[in-house]
Design an enzyme around this catalytic site. Structure first.
Site, short mmCIF file in Angstrom:
data_model
loop_
_atom_site.label_atom_id
_atom_site.label_comp_id
_atom_site.label_asym_id
_atom_site.label_seq_id
_atom_site.Cartn_x
_atom_site.Cartn_y
_atom_site.Cartn_z
N ASP A 135 0.79 -1.23 0.00
CA ASP A 135 0.00 0.00 0.00
C ASP A 135 0.82 1.28 0.00
O ASP A 135 0.30 2.36 -0.26
CB ASP A 135 -0.94 0.02 1.21
CG ASP A 135 -0.20 0.01 2.56
OD1 ASP A 135 1.05 -0.03 2.56
OD2 ASP A 135 -0.87 0.03 3.61
N HIS A 136 2.13 1.20 0.28
CA HIS A 136 2.93 2.41 0.50
C HIS A 136 3.64 2.92 -0.75
O HIS A 136 4.06 4.08 -0.78
CB HIS A 136 3.98 2.16 1.58
CG HIS A 136 3.51 2.49 2.97
ND1 HIS A 136 2.38 1.95 3.53
CD2 HIS A 136 4.03 3.32 3.92
CE1 HIS A 136 2.22 2.42 4.75
NE2 HIS A 136 3.20 3.25 5.01
N ASP B 173 3.66 -0.78 11.33
CA ASP B 173 3.18 0.54 10.94
C ASP B 173 2.56 1.17 12.18
O ASP B 173 1.87 0.49 12.95
CB ASP B 173 2.14 0.45 9.82
CG ASP B 173 1.79 1.82 9.25
OD1 ASP B 173 2.36 2.19 8.22
OD2 ASP B 173 0.94 2.50 9.86
N ARG C 165 -1.76 12.53 10.07
CA ARG C 165 -0.56 13.31 10.36
C ARG C 165 -0.48 14.52 9.46
O ARG C 165 -0.86 14.47 8.29
CB ARG C 165 0.70 12.45 10.17
CG ARG C 165 0.76 11.37 11.21
CD ARG C 165 2.15 10.84 11.47
NE ARG C 165 2.04 10.02 12.66
CZ ARG C 165 2.45 8.76 12.75
NH1 ARG C 165 3.05 8.18 11.74
NH2 ARG C 165 2.28 8.10 13.87
N SER D 143 5.96 7.71 12.68
CA SER D 143 5.91 6.38 12.06
C SER D 143 6.73 5.36 12.82
O SER D 143 7.66 5.68 13.55
CB SER D 143 6.42 6.49 10.62
OG SER D 143 6.61 5.21 10.06
N ARG E 132 8.74 3.41 11.40
CA ARG E 132 9.82 3.00 10.51
C ARG E 132 11.14 2.79 11.23
O ARG E 132 11.73 3.68 11.83
CB ARG E 132 9.97 3.99 9.36
CG ARG E 132 10.45 5.36 9.73
CD ARG E 132 10.30 6.35 8.59
NE ARG E 132 8.89 6.60 8.31
CZ ARG E 132 8.43 7.70 7.72
NH1 ARG E 132 9.26 8.63 7.34
NH2 ARG E 132 7.15 7.85 7.51
#
Length: 811
Positions: free
Chosen positions: A129-130, A194, A505, A701, A703
């Protein structure tokens, strides 16, 4: 402070007269085998084990439990022996499943490959999806993404097949919507790579965002560690109506708690107001709980969840949840560490408030009360931070006062936070009123469906046509502009402008890489109204629009079905099952010349002594999110190549020395350069370095690249006033030292050209501070204490060089 919890009687009333009581007979248990999802028919919901563990813990603690405690403690690896103290001890948990989005799945799967294990130990999925950039429209953008990212998609698909991971192809939808539709259910413990994984709390799940290394632990069958969360209670009374939406609940909560007020805590919603919120509305609230730093958020099981489960083909889970209803709500008399009260609509003599008074067994008195309106109104938050909350009635005057542009350039609805059938229907309700009066959007307008199922259903039911006719463009079923995947061309970089979104965000440059874009967050229906009006100071509750014939009219509050009257249209089949026979004969190839993918090399082990004379790489000023540390947008294409993506390390952080971005002094040459370039030069010359930062460092995030990159480029330590939860854990996993100033004022003692030594590593132990010696260029020095939150296992990660190194040592 004893606080309100749902009573079983109210739950039964909400679920209807047919609710059965909990049965534990052998006959019932024999028939209660229900699959966790249709994709994994041999993995079953295990409420019996959850209930057994909860009873053990409740007896040990001798007190009622909150809902989140039931689910979390119900997944303890050792419920009999585990030390449990909110906010203090580390829990060893056994999550039920893992979910990864394609940007983070690359590094997670590369780490799993490095572990040498043949198959994942728990049900796991990858969701593409990213990597889909919004440019000209859904179908064309998706085709372009499949072409550009073919190498990455092929890697993820083949790795999934080899190691037993389900693979959702590009175009399937956003990970969190897919999880809500297929995998979340009341009482499940799910971790996802995520930060908005908590979306699943809308279905009574405990879903927690983590880094890829945490996911590897769970996929490897190793107990996963989580610091025992505090629990913030949010009591909802009244009933949502009119223009007020579930999004306004979390926008208000964000304004009360701020971006770090939920750190280390689970936010647990309860009270009679819960029943006025749809299941997907509850998911919206939980999703954006990530913006207050919360570990996760959760709602108690009720009839809205039951209906959603039935409508998404999981009526058997709903029936089983009914039987275990007592397990899926908080105990009567349970206690929260702090409490927020929000009245959704009824004017009350008592204002809602936020109390920071801790309850036993956490005697840390710290009283504070924040008054808020007795009736929740539509809100809009921003710009530049998601906790800057404004009632819609105030935003126009506030914008004028602060010099924020009033013209709305773009309205964007959808994203993982607000892309449900109900969201799209309420937006279409607003758009249809404008169309009936001959109006279209004055601003550009985009629509992001949350999943292929949502896209197909809103197209079948006419919502897509209405939203298109009013001027909207339907984008691909993906994250798109919400994460910076937006090829925006209507304004130049540096041009001051305003956009409004239904996303989560709105950090500086988050959506379009333009630091001058003022991004505001609101509900989809408010965003639609503002896109039609074209101006930020339009309040649909009181302001009028002018129809094509000159008539003045007001928009009526939106109305839409919670769920489609017909069944959901599943759309195209986009799921790849792992092969039934296993993947032992399959190969996963990574080309050594690839610019997108790179096999990992182990980090070096701790040398056994203190860290001496570390160079300050950068002293960061102010907010430093994971977007500042490891930018998204165009950099997403390098998420599987550690060396290439490290070229974005800290390029968005503000250097306190000169207020510049990506401009720091190389202390070896005297020249100024980009942060990654200077870091590489230090590493090449054998000079390890440290970053100094401010409050809530690493918010945003999940990440883990924001932790991997500093480690890869020679960093050893990050010293800040405070950390965001996920980032602190990610740093530990990669063998870094995340440390905090014992006295936050010591931040001011550090100069950009200092050398720092970290002392006490030979006796590194939980709860024992480390010390630092700061040598200044003028020959003077400072010494002070640094705190840490390492436990014994995490210290072993540091000593081994990383958690992955330690995993290999234990095999």
């Amino acid at each position: 402070m004893a606080t309100y919890c749902l009573t079983v009687a109210r739950l039964q009333l909400a679920l209807g007269q047919g609710v059965r009581r909990l049965h534990v007979s052998a006959a019932f248990n024999a028939k209660a085998k229900v699959s966790m999802s249709r994709f994994e028919p041999s993995n079953f919901v295990n409420y019996e084990k959850l209930n057994e563990n909860v009873n053990i813990v409740r007896k040990r603690l001798n007190r009622p439990l909150t809902l989140s405690e039931k689910i979390v403690y119900g997944h303890l690896d050792d419920p009999v022996g585990q030390d449990i103290a909110r906010g203090r001890t580390y829990l060893r948990l056994r999550p039920d499943r893992v979910a990864m989005q394609d940007a983070t799945a690359q590094m997670a799967m590369l780490q799993f490959i490095s572990s040498g294990l043949p198959q994942v130990a728990v049900p796991s999925t990858i969701h593409c999806d990213h990597l889909i950039e919004a440019q000209i429209g859904g179908a064309k953008d998706l085709a372009r993404a499949k072409d550009i990212n073919a190498e990455v998609y092929n890697f993820l698909a083949s790795a999934g097949a080899k190691y037993g991971v389900g693979f959702w192809k590009p175009g399937s939808g956003i990970i969190h919507q897919i999880i809500l539709e297929n995998y979340a259910y009341p009482g499940v413990l799910l971790i996802g790579t995520d930060s908005h994984t908590p979306n699943g709390g809308g279905l009574g799940s405990i879903c927690i965002g983590v880094g890829g290394a945490d996911a590897v632990d769970v996929m490897a069958g190793i107990p996963w560690e989580l610091k025992c969360p505090n629990v913030i209670g949010v009591k909802l009374t009244g009933k949502l109506s009119g223009w007020t939406s579930p999004k306004d609940v979390i926008l208000k909560v964000a304004g009360i708690l701020t971006v770090k007020g939920g750190t280390g805590a689970i936010v647990e919603y309860h009270g009679p107001g819960v029943d006025s919120i749809s299941c997907t509305g509850m998911a919206t609230i939980c999703n954006m709980g990530a913006e207050i730093g919360a570990t996760t958020s959760v709602f108690p099981y009720n009839h809205r969840m039951k209906t959603y489960l039935e409508k998404t083909g999981r009526g058997d889970i709903a029936a089983l949840a009914d039987d275990y209803a007592d397990l899926l709500v908080p105990d009567v008399g349970c206690e929260y560490d702090s409490m927020v009260e929000i009245n959704l609509d009824e004017v009350s003599a008592l204002p809602c408030s936020f109390s920071l008074s801790h309850t036993p067994p956490h005697p840390q008195p710290n009283h504070a009360t924040f008054l808020c309106p007795s009736k929740l109104k539509p809100h809009i938050n921003g710009p530049f931070t998601p906790d800057l909350a404004h009632p819609m009635a105030d935003i126009g005057a506030t914008a004028v006062k602060n010099g924020w542009p009033l013209e709305v350039k773009v309205g964007l609805i959808g994203s993982c936070t607000n892309s449900s059938y109900e969201d799209m229907g309420r937006s279409a309700s607003v758009a249809k009123q404008a169309l009936d009066k001959g109006l279209k959007c004055k601003a550009a307008f985009t629509i992001t469906p949350g999943s292929e199922q949502i896209r197909a259903t809103i197209e079948r039911d006419g919502y897509s046509k209405i939203l298109g006719d009013v001027g909207g463009m339907v984008l691909a079923n993906a994250c798109g502009p919400c994460i910076g995947q937006w090829d925006r061309r209507d304004v130049k970089k540096g041009e001051k402008n305003t956009i409004v979104t239904s996303y989560n965000r709105n950090f500086t440059a988050r959506n379009d890489a333009n630091p001058a874009t003022h991004a505001f967050v609101a509900s989809p229906e408010i965003v639609t109204a503002l896109a039609i009006a074209g101006t930020l100071d339009f309040n649909p509750e009181v302001d009028y629009l002018t129809a094509a014939n000159g008539e003045k009219f007001k928009l009526k509050p939106p109305s839409a079905d919670e769920l489609p009257k017909l069944d959901f249209d599943p759309g195209q089949d986009t799921y790849q099952h792992p092969p039934a026979e296993g993947g032992s004969k399959l190969r996963v190839d990574v080309s050594p010349t690839s610019t997108r993918l790179q096999l990992l090399e182990p980090f070096d082990k701790w040398a056994g002594g203190d860290l001496e004379d570390l160079q300050i790489l950068i002293k960061v000023k102010g907010k430093c999110t994971t977007d500042h540390i490891s930018a998204a947008g165009p950099w997403l294409k390098f998420r599987g190549h550690l060396d290439n993506i490290s070229n974005n390390m800290l390029i968005g952080a503000v250097n306190i020395e000169n207020d510049g971005v990506n401009k720091i002094k190389n202390q070896l040459t005297g020249d100024y350069g980009g942060v990654p370039d200077v870091a590489r030069h230090y590493k090449a010359n054998g000079l390890s370095w440290v970053v100094v930062g401010d409050d809530n460092y690493g918010e945003g995030s999940s990440r883990e690249h924001a932790a991997l990159e500093p480690r890869h480029l020679g960093g050893r330590c990050i010293i800040v006033k405070s950390f965001a939860r996920i980032h602190e854990t990610n740093l530990k996993k990669q063998g870094m030292l995340p440390l905090t100033f014992q006295n936050p004022a010591d931040y001011d003692k550090i100069r950009p050209d200092d050398k720092i030594s970290i002392k006490g590593l030979a006796t590194f132990a939980p709860g024992k501070p480390l010390s630092t010696v700061v040598k200044h260029s003028d020959g003077t020095k400072d010494e002070f204490q640094l705190n840490h939150t390492f436990n014994e296992t995490q210290i072993e990660w540091f000593q081994a060089g990383s958690a992955l190194n330690r995993m290999k040592e234990l095999q």
